[in-house]
Design a protein around this motif. Structure first.
Motif: not given
Length: 290
Positions: A158-167, A169-174, A195-202
């Protein structure tokens, strides 16, 4: 496992003379097409030498770092145990199906840029996979090119290391596509893995990854802390094909311990359990044409 904090909370190495979120991890961003071929892989120093002199030279380099050489790594299988598809939903890899006593080291983020670690890897030639976050590496893309030149692959975190499953869909794709574009430009080849940061994905994460370019999400079975490993399996030991998570971290995050010391301790744990290290990408078949 990764600590439950902002960066790691949700559960979060012969010679040059080496699924839902249970854990924490890195992020790979998709997008862009494959550019140039990656550097020719360097053989792990674990392969030893063909002569007594070569073996002695290898042992000298490992002693420099307070280590004993790992067992010889087997040849990568001609028939890759993981075969990726260009069109099927992206799988989540927690380990690699193999009976060989090999494990795979992955290193996330990229905050720490210790030149001594580059020196260590030039000496030991231990293969590993880098899951890089642009926010962490953009101050010095060249540092990781030195490690890439040793045969280690750059993958998406990822660009900024966010918790992906809290974002949304458009932000995740960015996050995925943006990082994919940058890493492809800087390192000459499009990341195959994410690899999703913190292992978090949906489900939205998996769709973003598929649309941006990477063809698999990678988790882990063990994570290297400062001196010890955290195990997901209750028997608290390594198994063939396990993926190990580590981080580019230095004394400020490791309570005064350097990255080279942390990595040396990781190699000791691997050696003590009779394993060696193989290159993750050598066991994965990309989709045809990649």
């Amino acid at each position: 496992m990764k600590r439950h904090n902002k960066r790691g909370r949700l559960c979060g190495a012969v010679a040059s003379v080496v699924v839902a979120a249970l854990a924490a991890g890195g992020c790979d961003a998709g997008g862009g097409t494959r550019a140039a071929s990656p550097p020719a892989p360097a053989q792990p120093t674990a392969t030893g030498g063909t002569t007594a002199a070569a073996r002695a030279a290898e042992a000298t380099l490992w002693r420099k770092w307070g280590l004993t050489p790992l067992p010889s790594a087997p040849q990568p299988p001609a028939d890759k145990p993981v075969k990726l598809s260009a069109s099927a939903p992206v799988p989540v890899l927690t380990h690699i199906p193999t009976s060989q006593k090999v494990v795979f080291i992955t290193i996330d983020d990229g905050q720490e840029k210790d030149p001594r670690f580059v020196e260590m890897m030039r000496d030991l030639r231990v293969p590993f996979t880098m899951f890089l976050t642009n926010d962490a590496v953009r101050s010095d893309y060249g540092y990781f090119k030195q490690l890439q030149a040793l045969g280690n692959h750059v993958q998406n975190h990822t660009l900024h290391h966010p918790q992906m499953n809290t974002l949304p869909p458009t932000r995740q794709k960015e996050e995925v596509c943006g990082n994919q574009e940058i890493l492809t430009r800087e390192y000459g080849t499009a990341p195959l893995l994410f690899r999703p940061p913190y292992g978090a994905y949906n489900a939205d994460t998996k769709r973003a990854v598929a649309e941006c370019g990477p063809r698999a999400i990678v988790w882990w079975r063990e994570s290297m802390q400062i001196h010890n490993m955290a195990y997901q399996d209750p028997d608290k030991k390594l198994h063939p094909g396990d993926i190990i998570l580590a981080h580019f971290r230095g004394p400020s995050e490791l309570k005064g311990t350097t990255m080279t010391r942390m990595f040396a301790d990781l190699l000791k744990h691997i050696h003590e359990q009779g394993f060696t290290v193989a290159r993750l990408e050598d066991y994965i078949q990309p989709p045809t044409g990649q």
